[in-house]
Write an enzyme that holds these catalytic residues in place. Structure first.
Site, PDB file in Angstrom:
ATOM      1  N   ASP A  26       1.355   4.639   5.586  1.00 27.20           N
ATOM      2  CA  ASP A  26       1.533   3.964   4.300  1.00 27.20           C
ATOM      3  C   ASP A  26       2.088   4.980   3.304  1.00 27.20           C
ATOM      4  OD1 ASP A  26       1.460   1.934   2.474  1.00 27.20           O
ATOM      5  OD2 ASP A  26      -0.687   2.044   2.099  1.00 27.20           O
ATOM      6  N   GLU A  28       9.637  -3.995   0.437  1.00 22.95           N
ATOM      7  CA  GLU A  28       9.066  -5.021  -0.442  1.00 22.95           C
ATOM      8  C   GLU A  28      10.084  -5.676  -1.368  1.00 22.95           C
ATOM      9  OE1 GLU A  28       4.923  -5.659  -2.839  1.00 22.95           O
ATOM     10  OE2 GLU A  28       5.247  -4.057  -1.414  1.00 22.95           O
ATOM     11  N   LYS A  32       8.359  -7.486   2.848  1.00 22.41           N
ATOM     12  CA  LYS A  32       7.043  -7.659   2.223  1.00 22.41           C
ATOM     13  C   LYS A  32       7.138  -8.637   1.054  1.00 22.41           C
ATOM     14  CE  LYS A  32       4.066  -4.158   1.811  1.00 22.41           C
ATOM     15  NZ  LYS A  32       3.541  -2.827   1.428  1.00 22.41           N
ATOM     16  N   THR A  85       1.804  -9.365   1.783  1.00 19.12           N
ATOM     17  CA  THR A  85       0.995  -8.314   1.173  1.00 19.12           C
ATOM     18  C   THR A  85       0.140  -8.868   0.029  1.00 19.12           C
ATOM     19  OG1 THR A  85       1.097  -6.061   0.286  1.00 19.12           O
ATOM     20  CG2 THR A  85       2.806  -7.590  -0.448  1.00 19.12           C
ATOM     21  N   PHE A 104      -5.977  -6.221   1.951  1.00 22.57           N
ATOM     22  CA  PHE A 104      -6.221  -4.956   1.254  1.00 22.57           C
ATOM     23  C   PHE A 104      -7.717  -4.621   1.225  1.00 22.57           C
ATOM     24  CE2 PHE A 104      -2.329  -3.934  -1.569  1.00 22.57           C
ATOM     25  CZ  PHE A 104      -1.469  -4.272  -0.537  1.00 22.57           C
TER      26      PHE A 104
END
Length: 333
Positions: A28, A107, A143, A168, A190
Site C-alpha cells: 500500500d 484511483e 479504484k 475502496t 478498511f
C-alpha cells in the site's frame, strides 16, 4: 543441509514470508523503493499516497513528464490539470508495474464519488492512458468509492468494458453485499479506520486482534463471500498494527503499508491461518439481496459506515486538491 537445519530455517521464517503462503500480499504505497524491498504480488495507490510520493525528490521526473503531457494537450487550466493528474497517477502505476508481477490499483477522483457516469468516463480514460503506455487493462484495478453510484459504476465497467474494479472506502456490510452482487473484481474493507471510529466513539480504547471491530468486519465479509460463492476478492486494507494483519491470515489479499511490512519481516513468530473457506462455509449467515432503497437504508443504519465513508471521500478529495494546487504552481513555471 541436515533435517535440524531445515527445521531451524523454517522456524526462523518471518511472519511476512509465512503470510505470503496463505494470503496475497499487496504493498500500500507509491514508493517504488518499498516495493522493491518487500516484493509484493500487487500494489495499491490512492490520492494521499501519490501526493506524498509526488513531493519526493526521486519522483520529480514523473511529475515533470505529466506536466509536459498536460501542456501538450492544451485546453483551459482545469482541463490541463485533469489531464496532468490522470497522467501522473498512471505514470506511478506504470513504474510500479515494472517492479511487481501482478496488478496495480489506480484511483478515480473521489470528487466523482456520487457521479456514476463521471466515474465510468474517468476510469475509461485512465485505462486508455495505460494502453498508450503499453499496459494491458488486465494488470489494472480501477479504484472507486463504495457509494451506491460507485458500485453501479463498477458493475458497468466490469460488465460492459471488461475493466476490473477495486471498491475502496468500504466500511459497512451493506456496501460489501452490494459490491458482491455487482460482480466487481475486488473490495478493500478498511480495517484500521473502523477501529479508529470505535476507539473515538466508545470508552474502550484498545482491543485484542480477534476482538478488533475492523478484523471482525472483514472476517464476516470474507465468510459471507465464501459461503455464498461470490468471486469478488476480499482485500483487507488500512491496518493500524500487525496484530490486525495476523488475525486476518488466510484472507484473499491484504494491502499493507511499508512500515508494517517491515515489522512483519522482522517478526519470527509462528503464523496460523485464521480465515478458511471451510469455516466460512459453516458460518451462520443468511444470504440477502439489496436494491438501491435497501442498500441506502441498511448502510444508513450503520453510523460508523456512514461517517467513515463520508470522511474518507472528503480526505481523498482534499489530498487530490492539494496535489492539484502543487501542479498548478508548477504549470505556470
Amino acid at each position: 543441509m541436515s533435517n535440524n537445519e531445515v527445521k531451524k530455517q523454517k522456524m526462523e521464517e518471518s511472519v511476512l514470508e509465512q503470510l505470503k503462503k496463505h494470503t496475497v500480499v499487496v504493498a500500500d504505497t507509491g514508493d517504488f523503493n518499498a516495493i522493491e524491498e518487500y516484493k509484493p504480488q500487487d500494489a495499491t495507490t490512492n490520492p494521499s499516497l501519490i501526493l506524498a510520493a509526488a513531493q519526493m525528490p526521486d519522483y520529480q521526473h514523473l511529475v515533470e513528464e505529466a506536466i509536459q503531457y498536460g501542456k501538450k494537450l492544451g485546453g483551459c487550466e482545469e482541463e490541463q490539470i485533469n489531464n496532468i493528474m490522470d497522467k501522473l497517477f498512471v505514470a506511478f502505476g506504470v513504474e510500479i508495474l515494472n517492479k511487481i508481477p501482478g496488478r496495480v490499483s489506480t484511483e478515480v477522483d473521489a470528487r466523482l464519488s456520487f457521479d456514476k457516469d463521471g466515474m465510468v468516463q474517468r476510469a475509461k480514460r485512465i485505462i486508455a492512458l495505460y494502453k498508450e503506455a503499453g499496459i494491458d487493462k488486465e494488470r489494472i484495478l480501477i479504484k472507486l468509492s463504495s457509494t451506491w453510484e460507485g458500485i453501479q459504476a463498477g458493475k458497468e465497467l466490469e460488465e460492459k468494458y471488461g475493466i476490473h474494479c477495486n471498491m475502496t472506502l468500504l466500511f459497512s456490510f451493506a456496501q460489501a453485499v452490494a459490491c458482491a452482487e455487482a460482480g466487481v473484481t475486488l473490495i478493500s474493507p478498511f480495517v484500521g479506520r473502523i477501529l479508529d471510529w470505535h476507539v473515538a466513539n466508545s470508552n474502550k480504547k484498545s482491543y485484542e486482534p480477534s476482538e478488533d471491530p475492523g478484523v471482525k468486519s472483514v472476517t464476516k465479509i470474507y465468510n459471507y463471500y465464501k459461503k455464498f460463492g461470490y468471486k469478488t476478492i476480499v482485500m483487507g486494507a488500512s491496518f493500524r498494527n500487525t496484530g490486525e494483519i495476523k488475525a486476518l491470515t488466510g484472507c484473499d489479499f491484504l494491502t499493507i503499508s511499508p512500515k508494517l511490512l517491515g515489522e512483519l519481516k522482522k517478526d519470527l513468530s509462528k503464523l496460523t491461518p485464521l480465515l478458511t473457506v471451510k469455516e466460512a462455509k459453516a458460518a451462520d449467515l443468511e444470504k440477502i439481496h439489496l436494491n438501491e432503497k435497501d442498500f441506502r437504508w441498511q448502510h444508513n443504519e450503520d453510523q460508523m459506515g456512514v461517517e467513515k465513508l463520508s470522511d474518507g471521500i472528503r480526505k481523498f478529495a482534499e489530498d487530490a486538491m492539494k496535489l492539484e494546487k502543487m501542479l498548478k504552481g508548477r504549470l505556470g513555471k
